[in-house]
Design a protein around this motif. Structure first.
Motif, PDB file in Angstrom:
ATOM      1  N   ASN A 258       0.835  -1.306   0.191  1.00 26.45           N
ATOM      2  CA  ASN A 258      -0.211  -0.063  -0.308  1.00 26.45           C
ATOM      3  C   ASN A 258       1.495   1.660   0.629  1.00 26.45           C
ATOM      4  O   ASN A 258       0.756   2.551  -1.132  1.00 26.45           O
ATOM      5  CB  ASN A 258      -0.949  -0.207   1.167  1.00 26.45           C
ATOM      6  CG  ASN A 258      -1.892  -0.770   1.164  1.00 26.45           C
ATOM      7  OD1 ASN A 258      -2.332  -1.804   0.074  1.00 26.45           O
ATOM      8  ND2 ASN A 258      -2.481  -1.561   2.276  1.00 26.45           N
ATOM      9  N   TYR A 259       2.090   1.294   0.700  1.00 23.69           N
ATOM     10  CA  TYR A 259       3.076   2.410   1.172  1.00 23.69           C
ATOM     11  C   TYR A 259       3.176   2.966  -0.542  1.00 23.69           C
ATOM     12  O   TYR A 259       3.330   3.603  -1.399  1.00 23.69           O
ATOM     13  CB  TYR A 259       4.087   2.887   2.323  1.00 23.69           C
ATOM     14  CG  TYR A 259       5.401   3.578   1.930  1.00 23.69           C
ATOM     15  CD1 TYR A 259       4.551   4.211   2.763  1.00 23.69           C
ATOM     16  CD2 TYR A 259       6.546   2.855   1.411  1.00 23.69           C
ATOM     17  CE1 TYR A 259       5.586   5.175   2.590  1.00 23.69           C
ATOM     18  CE2 TYR A 259       6.933   3.922   1.538  1.00 23.69           C
ATOM     19  CZ  TYR A 259       6.779   5.196   2.161  1.00 23.69           C
ATOM     20  OH  TYR A 259       7.901   6.301   1.786  1.00 23.69           O
ATOM     21  N   ILE A 260       4.140   1.780  -1.151  1.00 18.09           N
ATOM     22  CA  ILE A 260       5.146   1.919  -2.362  1.00 18.09           C
ATOM     23  C   ILE A 260       3.770   2.063  -3.032  1.00 18.09           C
ATOM     24  O   ILE A 260       4.079   2.934  -4.605  1.00 18.09           O
ATOM     25  CB  ILE A 260       5.728   0.546  -3.216  1.00 18.09           C
ATOM     26  CG1 ILE A 260       6.654  -0.189  -1.626  1.00 18.09           C
ATOM     27  CG2 ILE A 260       5.412   0.535  -4.523  1.00 18.09           C
ATOM     28  CD1 ILE A 260       8.082   0.820  -1.588  1.00 18.09           C
ATOM     29  N   THR A 261       2.585   1.929  -3.163  1.00 17.51           N
ATOM     30  CA  THR A 261       1.819   2.057  -4.383  1.00 17.51           C
ATOM     31  C   THR A 261       1.628   3.485  -4.348  1.00 17.51           C
ATOM     32  O   THR A 261       1.609   4.475  -5.156  1.00 17.51           O
ATOM     33  CB  THR A 261       0.033   1.137  -4.366  1.00 17.51           C
ATOM     34  OG1 THR A 261       0.849  -0.109  -4.543  1.00 17.51           O
ATOM     35  CG2 THR A 261      -0.632   1.233  -4.780  1.00 17.51           C
ATOM     36  N   THR A 262       1.266   3.779  -3.301  1.00 16.75           N
ATOM     37  CA  THR A 262       0.794   5.836  -2.958  1.00 16.75           C
ATOM     38  C   THR A 262       2.475   5.988  -3.019  1.00 16.75           C
ATOM     39  O   THR A 262       1.245   6.801  -3.757  1.00 16.75           O
ATOM     40  CB  THR A 262       0.911   5.621  -1.042  1.00 16.75           C
ATOM     41  OG1 THR A 262      -0.173   4.347  -1.235  1.00 16.75           O
ATOM     42  CG2 THR A 262       0.081   6.704  -1.107  1.00 16.75           C
ATOM     43  N   VAL A 263       3.308   5.834  -3.032  1.00 19.05           N
ATOM     44  CA  VAL A 263       3.899   7.118  -3.377  1.00 19.05           C
ATOM     45  C   VAL A 263       4.486   6.879  -4.567  1.00 19.05           C
ATOM     46  O   VAL A 263       4.955   7.919  -5.343  1.00 19.05           O
ATOM     47  CB  VAL A 263       5.639   6.509  -2.454  1.00 19.05           C
ATOM     48  CG1 VAL A 263       6.637   7.238  -2.874  1.00 19.05           C
ATOM     49  CG2 VAL A 263       4.827   6.827  -0.816  1.00 19.05           C
ATOM     50  N   ILE A 264       4.308   5.292  -5.073  1.00 16.82           N
ATOM     51  CA  ILE A 264       5.429   5.893  -6.292  1.00 16.82           C
ATOM     52  C   ILE A 264       4.621   5.118  -7.479  1.00 16.82           C
ATOM     53  O   ILE A 264       5.236   4.100  -8.511  1.00 16.82           O
ATOM     54  CB  ILE A 264       6.415   5.131  -6.397  1.00 16.82           C
ATOM     55  CG1 ILE A 264       7.116   3.788  -5.691  1.00 16.82           C
ATOM     56  CG2 ILE A 264       7.619   6.025  -5.782  1.00 16.82           C
ATOM     57  CD1 ILE A 264       8.231   3.367  -6.191  1.00 16.82           C
ATOM     58  N   GLY A 265       3.482   4.699  -7.669  1.00 19.43           N
ATOM     59  CA  GLY A 265       2.265   4.291  -8.547  1.00 19.43           C
ATOM     60  C   GLY A 265       2.782   2.533  -7.891  1.00 19.43           C
ATOM     61  O   GLY A 265       3.908   2.156  -7.303  1.00 19.43           O
ATOM     62  N   ASP A 266       2.133   1.895  -9.094  1.00 20.32           N
ATOM     63  CA  ASP A 266       1.434   0.429  -9.220  1.00 20.32           C
ATOM     64  C   ASP A 266       2.596  -0.051  -9.747  1.00 20.32           C
ATOM     65  O   ASP A 266       3.324  -1.031  -9.790  1.00 20.32           O
ATOM     66  CB  ASP A 266       0.484   0.199 -10.347  1.00 20.32           C
ATOM     67  CG  ASP A 266      -0.660   0.859  -9.395  1.00 20.32           C
ATOM     68  OD1 ASP A 266      -0.917   0.004  -8.522  1.00 20.32           O
ATOM     69  OD2 ASP A 266      -1.722   0.444 -10.663  1.00 20.32           O
ATOM     70  N   TYR A 267       3.876   0.771 -10.085  1.00 26.61           N
ATOM     71  CA  TYR A 267       5.719   0.091 -10.591  1.00 26.61           C
ATOM     72  C   TYR A 267       6.270  -0.183  -9.979  1.00 26.61           C
ATOM     73  O   TYR A 267       7.098  -0.873  -9.856  1.00 26.61           O
ATOM     74  CB  TYR A 267       6.169   1.112 -12.103  1.00 26.61           C
ATOM     75  CG  TYR A 267       5.159   1.395 -12.768  1.00 26.61           C
ATOM     76  CD1 TYR A 267       5.574   0.296 -13.900  1.00 26.61           C
ATOM     77  CD2 TYR A 267       4.599   2.991 -13.322  1.00 26.61           C
ATOM     78  CE1 TYR A 267       3.887   0.465 -14.854  1.00 26.61           C
ATOM     79  CE2 TYR A 267       3.659   2.844 -14.166  1.00 26.61           C
ATOM     80  CZ  TYR A 267       3.483   2.187 -15.163  1.00 26.61           C
ATOM     81  OH  TYR A 267       2.644   2.738 -16.685  1.00 26.61           O
ATOM     82  N   GLY A 268       5.571   0.313  -8.455  1.00 21.80           N
ATOM     83  CA  GLY A 268       7.029   0.036  -7.101  1.00 21.80           C
ATOM     84  C   GLY A 268       6.585  -1.083  -6.741  1.00 21.80           C
ATOM     85  O   GLY A 268       7.639  -1.850  -5.975  1.00 21.80           O
ATOM     86  N   VAL A 269       5.800  -2.102  -6.893  1.00 21.38           N
ATOM     87  CA  VAL A 269       5.116  -3.398  -6.564  1.00 21.38           C
ATOM     88  C   VAL A 269       5.907  -4.398  -7.351  1.00 21.38           C
ATOM     89  O   VAL A 269       5.591  -4.284  -8.574  1.00 21.38           O
ATOM     90  CB  VAL A 269       3.901  -3.424  -6.321  1.00 21.38           C
ATOM     91  CG1 VAL A 269       3.140  -4.851  -5.662  1.00 21.38           C
ATOM     92  CG2 VAL A 269       2.633  -1.969  -5.458  1.00 21.38           C
ATOM     93  N   ASN A 270       6.654  -5.434  -6.401  1.00 24.45           N
ATOM     94  CA  ASN A 270       7.037  -6.074  -7.553  1.00 24.45           C
ATOM     95  C   ASN A 270       6.488  -7.448  -7.019  1.00 24.45           C
ATOM     96  O   ASN A 270       7.255  -8.311  -5.607  1.00 24.45           O
ATOM     97  CB  ASN A 270       8.760  -6.161  -6.952  1.00 24.45           C
ATOM     98  CG  ASN A 270       9.607  -7.115  -8.049  1.00 24.45           C
ATOM     99  OD1 ASN A 270       8.768  -8.185  -7.613  1.00 24.45           O
ATOM    100  ND2 ASN A 270      11.098  -6.811  -8.050  1.00 24.45           N
ATOM    101  N   ASP A 271       5.535  -7.281  -7.377  1.00 23.77           N
ATOM    102  CA  ASP A 271       4.810  -9.018  -6.818  1.00 23.77           C
ATOM    103  C   ASP A 271       5.620 -10.538  -6.498  1.00 23.77           C
ATOM    104  O   ASP A 271       6.082 -11.370  -5.904  1.00 23.77           O
ATOM    105  CB  ASP A 271       3.854  -9.887  -7.894  1.00 23.77           C
ATOM    106  CG  ASP A 271       2.894  -8.708  -7.517  1.00 23.77           C
ATOM    107  OD1 ASP A 271       2.978  -8.361  -6.412  1.00 23.77           O
ATOM    108  OD2 ASP A 271       1.985  -8.798  -9.012  1.00 23.77           O
ATOM    109  N   LYS A 272       7.149 -10.253  -7.656  1.00 23.51           N
ATOM    110  CA  LYS A 272       8.177 -11.556  -7.506  1.00 23.51           C
ATOM    111  C   LYS A 272       8.963 -11.619  -6.599  1.00 23.51           C
ATOM    112  O   LYS A 272       8.912 -12.735  -5.614  1.00 23.51           O
ATOM    113  CB  LYS A 272       8.739 -11.290  -8.713  1.00 23.51           C
ATOM    114  CG  LYS A 272       8.493 -11.550 -10.182  1.00 23.51           C
ATOM    115  CD  LYS A 272       9.328 -13.257 -10.573  1.00 23.51           C
ATOM    116  CE  LYS A 272       8.254 -13.448 -11.843  1.00 23.51           C
ATOM    117  NZ  LYS A 272       7.788 -14.691 -12.218  1.00 23.51           N
TER     118      LYS A 272
END
Length: 124
Positions: free
Chosen positions: A19-33
């Motif tokens: 949630n924090y990464i998505t809020t700060v830098i958008g969906d590109y920051g979430v690394n599911d791997k």
């Protein structure tokens, strides 16, 4: 006392991180791997509170596990002299208190423990 598991806490932390990464830098920051990798590492990791047992007890436990002995057979002495199956120092340590019974049982079931004398973590 809580019914929350360490896994619940970890999953909450991962969700908060996402949630924090998505809020700060958008969906590109979430690394599911990377998150899958953390989950796999957490699942494979040993518990924080490993039982602490003397080296001699650990060696006996490891030998029993290698031979595929069930705990009841290993401790009963069936098939041989009790001192051959369980050395006297192991008998004395386990018989020392109820908490030692519990500690030994946890080490047996987890197949992992910390050596009292050295602090080494052993995993079968």
């Amino acid at each position: 006392m809580t019914k929350e598991t360490k896994r619940d806490v970890f999953d909450d932390l991962v969700e908060q991180h996402q949630n924090y990464i998505t809020t700060v830098i958008g969906d590109y920051g979430v690394n599911d791997k990377a998150i899958e990798g953390w989950n796999e590492r957490y699942d494979a990791a040993l518990p924080d509170d490993l039982p602490v047992i003397p080296e001699a007890v650990g060696e006996w436990l490891r030998n029993c596990k290698r031979q595929g002995l069930l705990i009841t057979r290993a401790m009963s002495g069936r098939g041989g002299n009790i001192n051959e199956v369980m050395p006297i120092e192991v008998v004395h340590w386990i018989a020392g208190s109820q908490s030692r019974h519990d500690t030994f049982a946890r080490a047996w079931v987890l197949e992992a423990w910390q050596v009292e004398e050295t602090g080494e973590v052993v995993r079968i």
